[in-house]
Design a protein around this motif. Structure first.
Motif, PDB file in Angstrom:
ATOM      1  N   UNK A  38      32.510  51.608   0.006  1.00 39.19           N
ATOM      2  CA  UNK A  38      33.432  51.658  -1.134  1.00 39.19           C
ATOM      3  C   UNK A  38      34.200  50.353  -1.266  1.00 39.19           C
ATOM      4  N   UNK A  39      34.651  49.804  -0.138  1.00 43.65           N
ATOM      5  CA  UNK A  39      35.346  48.524  -0.187  1.00 43.65           C
ATOM      6  C   UNK A  39      34.402  47.410  -0.645  1.00 43.65           C
ATOM      7  N   UNK A  40      33.135  47.503  -0.248  1.00 42.80           N
ATOM      8  CA  UNK A  40      32.159  46.514  -0.702  1.00 42.80           C
ATOM      9  C   UNK A  40      31.954  46.557  -2.198  1.00 42.80           C
ATOM     10  N   UNK A  41      31.810  47.764  -2.748  1.00 45.66           N
ATOM     11  CA  UNK A  41      31.637  47.894  -4.197  1.00 45.66           C
ATOM     12  C   UNK A  41      32.913  47.487  -4.926  1.00 45.66           C
ATOM     13  N   UNK A  42      34.055  47.796  -4.343  1.00 48.04           N
ATOM     14  CA  UNK A  42      35.331  47.396  -4.945  1.00 48.04           C
ATOM     15  C   UNK A  42      35.411  45.869  -5.074  1.00 48.04           C
ATOM     16  N   UNK A  43      34.927  45.160  -4.062  1.00 51.26           N
ATOM     17  CA  UNK A  43      34.933  43.696  -4.109  1.00 51.26           C
ATOM     18  C   UNK A  43      34.025  43.171  -5.212  1.00 51.26           C
ATOM     19  N   UNK A  44      32.937  43.870  -5.447  1.00 52.10           N
ATOM     20  CA  UNK A  44      32.005  43.460  -6.503  1.00 52.10           C
ATOM     21  C   UNK A  44      32.619  43.699  -7.887  1.00 52.10           C
ATOM     22  N   UNK A  45      33.297  44.837  -8.043  1.00 52.45           N
ATOM     23  CA  UNK A  45      33.895  45.172  -9.337  1.00 52.45           C
ATOM     24  C   UNK A  45      35.164  44.361  -9.620  1.00 52.45           C
ATOM     25  N   UNK A  46      35.774  43.862  -8.578  1.00 44.59           N
ATOM     26  CA  UNK A  46      37.032  43.136  -8.725  1.00 44.59           C
ATOM     27  C   UNK A  46      36.901  41.985  -9.708  1.00 44.59           C
ATOM     28  N   UNK A  47      37.900  41.864 -10.599  1.00 47.32           N
ATOM     29  CA  UNK A  47      37.973  40.832 -11.631  1.00 47.32           C
ATOM     30  C   UNK A  47      36.938  41.018 -12.751  1.00 47.32           C
ATOM     31  N   UNK A  48      36.143  42.092 -12.645  1.00 46.14           N
ATOM     32  CA  UNK A  48      35.173  42.367 -13.710  1.00 46.14           C
ATOM     33  C   UNK A  48      35.559  43.588 -14.527  1.00 46.14           C
ATOM     34  N   UNK A  49      36.463  44.423 -13.956  1.00 44.83           N
ATOM     35  CA  UNK A  49      36.944  45.610 -14.664  1.00 44.83           C
ATOM     36  C   UNK A  49      38.461  45.659 -14.560  1.00 44.83           C
TER      37      UNK A  49
END
Length: 331
Positions: A38-49
């Motif tokens: 979840x933290x990994x996906x959060x890092x990917x979504x960060x600044x994009x949503x």
């Protein structure tokens, strides 16, 4: 290190779905692998949503999980209607919708998991990435991060590494080269002192009485062990006891059962050699509850109402010994 072609394809499919005005909730059944992923996906979504949250469906009581949340700052909250209402996009990691009734209530844009695929329960979402050969979902998210050239900060790297460590049982369970490669990569960035603190936070003092109960009720079935613990404060104790019994010489599988609320829960562990424990659990209990898992680890949950008054301990024993009460012996 390069990433797989499949990872590249999934990242290319995911990115066009993201927009600055979206609010995403990453849903998990909280354990080390799901929280790290979840933290990994959060890092990917960060600044994009616009906003990203993490919501868990289970009660988090295991000391190591609580320590992971504390030391690695995992911002997960209990999944309740008020939390769900704040988001318009949902992602599921380290699970599939049919794994838990609460998970099945949402429509997901993304599902990323490494558990076995059930042919009769297909997962439908714009992006579905399920790789049963992988030892951990954290490995998959590490590949995503590498593909996007995100250098993981210390706490994220530690969470992903600990997720791989936990789900592969320090590479004693099923794993592939990708898991080893991800572990090596994350080791450069992780805080190993923090991980050690989490690993040492394994047991609650009050859990010791359940071990006494487990030893008293311990029975052997062939090369397996089983114990019924009666009512338990948390299903997590069943997991801890089941893991412990797998350390016994000459034992190839075990099943530890208990009652939590109005549900009979059976935790299975196996050596992954003689018996596919996930199929074993599904065969025994899939017709009366939810059951399944990996080759070496599985879980079954049966509503007590479905037992029609049968004694839960004897019900499990008869199932495990295929109906022959003479098939088991007290230790």
């Amino acid at each position: 290190m390069g990433v797989s072609k499949l990872t590249d394809e999934k990242v290319q499919a995911l990115l066009p779905l993201l927009a600055k005005d979206q609010r995403w909730l990453i849903v998990i059944n909280a354990d080390p692998d799901s929280m790290g992923a979840a933290l990994g996906l959060k890092a990917i979504l960060s600044r994009r949503v616009l906003d990203i949250g993490i919501g868990h469906v289970n009660e988090i009581k295991r000391p190591d999980n609580l320590a992971m949340i504390r030391y690695l700052r995992v911002p997960t909250r209990k999944l309740i209607p008020n939390l769900i209402a704040q988001y318009d996009h949902f992602a599921l990691v380290d699970s599939q919708p049919h794994h838990h009734p609460e998970l099945a209530k949402l429509n997901y844009t993304v599902v990323i998991d490494h558990h076995p695929i059930s042919a009769d329960k297909p997962v439908v979402a714009p992006v579905v990435d399920i790789r049963p050969k992988y030892g951990a979902t954290c490995t998959m998210l590490t590949e995503y991060i590498q593909r996007m050239q995100i250098r993981p900060p210390k706490l994220l790297a530690s969470a992903l590494l600990y997720g791989i460590k936990a789900d592969t049982l320090n590479f004693q369970r099923k794993f592939i080269d990708a898991d080893i490669n991800a572990f090596k990569y994350l080791s450069k960035y992780a805080d190993h002192a923090l991980i050690t603190r989490i690993v040492r936070s394994e047991y609650h003092l009050e859990w010791m009485r359940y071990f006494s109960r487990a030893f008293y009720n311990l029975r052997r079935i062939g090369t397996g062990l089983t114990a019924h613990l009666g009512k338990v404060a948390s299903p997590d104790i069943l997991v801890v006891v089941a893991d412990f019994f797998m350390r016994v010489h000459s034992i190839s599988w075990d099943a530890v059962s208990g009652i939590s609320g109005d549900t009979l829960i059976v935790i299975f562990r196996g050596d992954g050699i003689r018996k596919d424990i996930g199929k074993f659990a599904a065969t025994l209990f899939g017709d009366i509850g939810s059951a399944g898992g990996h080759k070496g680890a599985a879980r079954a949950e049966i509503p007590l109402s479905a037992l029609d008054g049968k004694d839960p301990e004897m019900y499990v024993l008869k199932k495990l010994s295929r109906g022959k009460t003479s098939g088991f012996q007290r230790i």
